[in-house]
Every structure is written in structure tokens, then in C-alpha cells.
Design an enzyme around this catalytic site. Sequence first.
Site, mmCIF file in Angstrom:
data_model
loop_
_atom_site.group_PDB
_atom_site.id
_atom_site.type_symbol
_atom_site.label_atom_id
_atom_site.label_comp_id
_atom_site.label_asym_id
_atom_site.label_seq_id
_atom_site.Cartn_x
_atom_site.Cartn_y
_atom_site.Cartn_z
ATOM 1 N N HIS A 26 -39.790 -2.126 -53.640
ATOM 2 C CA HIS A 26 -40.320 -2.311 -52.272
ATOM 3 C C HIS A 26 -39.747 -1.170 -51.434
ATOM 4 C CE1 HIS A 26 -40.798 -6.755 -53.459
ATOM 5 N NE2 HIS A 26 -41.992 -6.173 -53.495
ATOM 6 N N ARG A 58 -43.161 -1.619 -47.467
ATOM 7 C CA ARG A 58 -42.981 -2.464 -48.654
ATOM 8 C C ARG A 58 -43.884 -1.978 -49.783
ATOM 9 N NH1 ARG A 58 -40.971 -7.596 -50.050
ATOM 10 N NH2 ARG A 58 -42.227 -8.804 -51.502
ATOM 11 N N ASN A 87 -44.298 -5.652 -57.075
ATOM 12 C CA ASN A 87 -43.503 -6.648 -57.788
ATOM 13 C C ASN A 87 -44.297 -7.874 -58.222
ATOM 14 O OD1 ASN A 87 -40.905 -6.942 -58.848
ATOM 15 N ND2 ASN A 87 -40.351 -8.459 -57.294
ATOM 16 N N ARG A 133 -39.544 -5.592 -63.194
ATOM 17 C CA ARG A 133 -38.502 -5.557 -64.228
ATOM 18 C C ARG A 133 -38.904 -6.297 -65.501
ATOM 19 N NH1 ARG A 133 -37.311 -8.479 -59.701
ATOM 20 N NH2 ARG A 133 -37.067 -10.749 -59.915
ATOM 21 N N GLU A 153 -31.078 -9.377 -55.531
ATOM 22 C CA GLU A 153 -31.556 -9.471 -54.136
ATOM 23 C C GLU A 153 -30.318 -9.550 -53.248
ATOM 24 O OE1 GLU A 153 -34.744 -9.497 -51.725
ATOM 25 O OE2 GLU A 153 -35.252 -10.257 -53.713
ATOM 26 N N TYR A 207 -42.136 -12.332 -46.334
ATOM 27 C CA TYR A 207 -42.833 -13.537 -46.823
ATOM 28 C C TYR A 207 -43.708 -14.198 -45.772
ATOM 29 C CZ TYR A 207 -40.216 -13.370 -51.243
ATOM 30 O OH TYR A 207 -39.706 -13.001 -52.474
HETATM 31 ZN ZN LIG Z 1 -38.005 -6.671 -52.543
#
Ligand SMILES: [Zn+2]
Lengths: 315, 315
Positions: free
Chosen positions: A23, A65, A72, A170, A180, A290
Site C-alpha cells: 500500500h 494506497r 493486497n 505475501r 501491521e 477501511y
Molecule cells: Zn496496508
Amino acid sequence: MTTYLNGVSLPPSKRVSIFGGTHGNEMTGVTLVRQWIKNGAEVQRAGVLVTPFIANPKAVERRVRYIDQDLNRAFTPEILSLVERKDLPCEVKQAQEINRLFGPKGSKDAYDVIFDLHNTTSNMGCTFILENSGDDFILQMVNYIKCTLGQSSCHVLLNEHPELKYETTRSVAKHAVGLEVGPQPQGVIRSDILKSTRQILKYALDFIQLFNKGEEFAACDLEVYVLDASVDYPRDQHGDISAMIHPHLQDRDWQPLCPGDAIFLTFDGKTIYYEGEGTVYPTFINEAAYYEKHRAFVTTRKKVLPAKGVKIRTV
Amino acid sequence: MTTYLNGVSLPPSKRVSIFGGTHGNEMTGVTLVRQWIKNGAEVQRAGVLVTPFIANPKAVERRVRYIDQDLNRAFTPEILSLVERKDLPCEVKQAQEINRLFGPKGSKDAYDVIFDLHNTTSNMGCTFILENSGDDFILQMVNYIKCTLGQSSCHVLLNEHPELKYETTRSVAKHAVGLEVGPQPQGVIRSDILKSTRQILKYALDFIQLFNKGEEFAACDLEVYVLDASVDYPRDQHGDISAMIHPHLQDRDWQPLCPGDAIFLTFDGKTIYYEGEGTVYPTFINEAAYYEKHRAFVTTRKKVLPAKGVKIRTV
Ligand SMILES: [Zn+2]
Ligand SMILES: [Zn+2]
């Protein structure tokens, strides 16, 4: 994987990568990986090829992002198998490139471990996001870090939720490790967040080296937080947000939340209470990225996960 | 403006606007103004027309600071006088629109007061950003708020710096009042930040009403922080950032900074010390939006500003 008395013996982990910028506005990973690309001595370990990598250069360059879609979430079989075309979304092309460089996903040629560095505006401290409760190697890695740095040095969020699980960057590797770290605003580099990320990674890499050298890690129990549900903001009839995270919930990631506790405060001052089942542990509380995913926070439930002993397989 | 014994008498303030979303990812103003557009009772005051207004709708919609350029720097005579063309940058067109609705800038027809609500990732609390040390009306407003809510309820940053001053969105009004509240990440709505913003605005509007009703405000002294200099991040030979805000400076907005104090920490661990003249008061420390403006923080110097007494001019 072959088992021995109370454990599993595994091949060595020789090819490891550290991703930053999956991101583009999460600056700790971007900053660390840029430094390690210039001078990677700090992350090299004897017998292990450690590759620092900027996962989404275009998003990093614009400090956003993503360009077209969330990288992701882009490592699905459908996306990875799409026929190459110039007009494919930026992150589809990038996912296919990453799959070429570090995969193919699910194959024996894939990298052994990918650490994917993220930041969050939530007060989550250092949180490992894991996707496979059967990955004893990574469970042992996290246990090693907790034993070295202290149990509260990091949390473990286990996402095996049938609907909430997603195909991460990943996930191309045999062992996928998300890290995170927050709270840190998007676009900002905080020295305390950089320091704790760097420290966690140091011990993760040390673990790999110790394992490769033949050290055995006995069976152990690891406290994890299992992803339970995603909670959206209250919305009005137009679908617009009508409340914010309640002050009693804000910044209280990983603290117990019980039925009847306050979770939202409407803009005209009414409190909304949690009505779920039993005690949960909320996290990703008020994550900036989010809002567009209609997620105010997630709930998790504590679980003690048994990890088998691990040692290197001597062929 | 006419003077009386120890003050100035001024016309009433009848037309007031509250701007949110001059920067589309600073969510407190966006949220409050959206609520007040739906139901503005809270901000109405007898005899005053209070207009809540989303200043950059396109940026708000995409939850980004701006589309083409920073709206809060776009109110220059050159930009406002550009001939209308379809292909003008988004924020140039928007600045001209705002100038039509709330100006013209510098004319007698301009709105009396514009409050422009911003958020910052810096630990600045509630900070008034003022542009004119001779605007006794606004100095008295801030003094009224400080006397009501407490001296530490807000700070005042006075920007009359010849090079660092810029043509703000609010500068269209006779009285321009910037309110910067943080720390809040971009894209996030924090209830504590919303609450303090709302409270400050309530007393600002109350002041206008009291003034319009004939209340006199005696001459007073106001502590302000005068903008002194802008400090960029250390950079390497490629112009890339080579250090971050030092942990001893991070989050210490408005705290005294003396020569020899730590200000930066390089990514390879060296400390860089402040070498300016005398004690300064840093602010906008580690503001996400200022990385692209090559600004790590600004320094200010404390000053006590005398404000003349003010009362309404009875024609
Ligand atoms: Zn992230
Ligand atoms: Zn702003």
C-alpha cells in the site's frame, strides 16, 4: 513436511523477501525497504537470500494506497491467470509480476517467506497477520519473537475466515507473514513505529537463521486472535455514515469488548452499544483505508494455538 | 472602522460561512458541514446567516487532499482573474466559484467571516490560523473563546510571513479564520477531534452573536505564535528524505525547542540537532500533507499581541 517424535522437520528457508509499499501510503515499509535496497547488510543472514522489494512502485510514487485497485486483494487465481494485456489495471499487472518474481503462488519454486510490511491508523501496535493456523514454522517464529521481546511485543491476528479472508500479496510465498504496525497516519513516517517494525523483523530473520543452522524449537502454545466478524459504521437511508467510533472504543484495539459496551456515537450524540455474543477483542478500529470497505472495526476471539515443534530436515 | 476611546467600532457580522473539505481528506470539517447542511439549527444564530459549505466536493468525494492542486493556495489575484476555460484545473475553477459565492475577495460584498475547518496529523490540538494581526475582531473572538474554554483550549498561529504566507480559501472573506485540529489521520473521523472542533465553533458563533447584539469587548492581550521559518527534512544527494522527525520532537508541537535539541534521526541512527537562534516553538510537526511541500515542521516565536477593544458600530 515429515514428522518426528513431537514435531515436524521442514526444509531450510533460503529465499526470503521483505515487501514494503504493497500500500503506497504506508510509509514504514516503504522507508525501510528503500534503505535496505541501498544497503541491505542489516537484513542479510548467513545462508539466506533476503530481498527487499517495493511491491507497488506506482502507488508509492504517488503516495496513495493503490492506483486502480487494492494490490493486497489481487492474488486470486483468476487475476494471476488473466491473459497479459496493456490495459489491465495497474495492480493486476503488478500482481502478475510479483507472482513471476516470487512465485508462482502455490508452487515449489515460490519464495520460502515473504514479510509484507503495513501500517495502520488503528492503535494495534505490532500485529502479525497470519493466514494459516497449520504453519508451525511461522507460529514458532512469532513465539520466538514473543519470548525474546516479551509477550506483549506483538499480537497475532489469524485470518482464516471463510468470507473475510483475502488473497494477499505475501500469499505468493510458502510462508506468508503480514506485519501491521500502528498507529501511524497514512503518508507519515514515525520514528517509534519504524523502530518497532525494524526490531520485530530483526528477530524474525534471526529465527530463520537459527532454524537453518539446526536449532530445534519445541512444541509451544501461541495466543492468537481469531478473526470473527467485520462491523460497518451505522448508515442513514442514503448509505452515508451516521456515526463515528465511540470515544470508549477509539484506540482500544485488543481490549475486551462486551455486549452492552459503547461502540458508536451518532453525529447527533446517541450512543450505540455492542450487541454481539460474548466477549470479543476488537481491532482495526477506525482504520482510514477501511471506510471504503465499509468496515469500522473487526472483532476477534482469543484462542491458544498449539504449534508443533520444528527443526530443519536433514536430507 | 471608526475608533472610540480605546477601541474600534465595526459593522455587524451578518454573513458567516463554515467551510469543510477545503482539503478532501480532512474529515472533521467534511463531517460537521455535511451534518449542518442536513440540519443547521446548531450553528444558526439570531440575526446571522450561517452557511455550511463543502469547499472542494470533488476532492471530498475521492477522499483526497486535492484533485489537481491545493485549493488552499489557489486564491491569488492571478488565479481568481483567469479567464474561465473548461480545461482549467479543478481547484482553479473551484476557487473562482467560491470567489463568486462568498466574495469577491477584498470587496465590500464579501462574506463577513469564513471559518475554514482543517485537520492535521500533527499533535497541534485546536489551533487558529490567522493571517492579519490587525484584525481586532477576530483577535477578540479568540480571546473570548480562550476566556470561556480556558487559555490552553486553543493556540493561535499567526502567518504574516512574507514568503510563507499563502492565499487561503477563507481569505475571500473580510475576516478569515482557519481552524486546524489534530492529531487526526487523513481519511479518519475521530470523535474527540470532532467534539473539540464543534465546541470551539460554538463559542466563535456565540461571540459573533454577542458582538452583533452590542456587547463591548475591552482591549486585551492575546498570546500568539508568529510563524518564523519552515524546516525541511534532511535529504540525500538524490533529494530523497534521509531522516525522520526525532522521537524527542515527535508530538511535541508548541513545546519550546532550543538550540542543541534533537530534531531529526537519520535512518542509520544519527541525531541531528536544532541550530537556529534562541528558543522557538515548533508546530505542524510531521504533517502528512507537507512531505510534498518539503516541510518537516515550522518554527514559531511567542508574542503577546494587543487587541483593541471592539464594539458594534451603531449607524
Ligand atoms: Zn496496508
Ligand atoms: Zn487542510
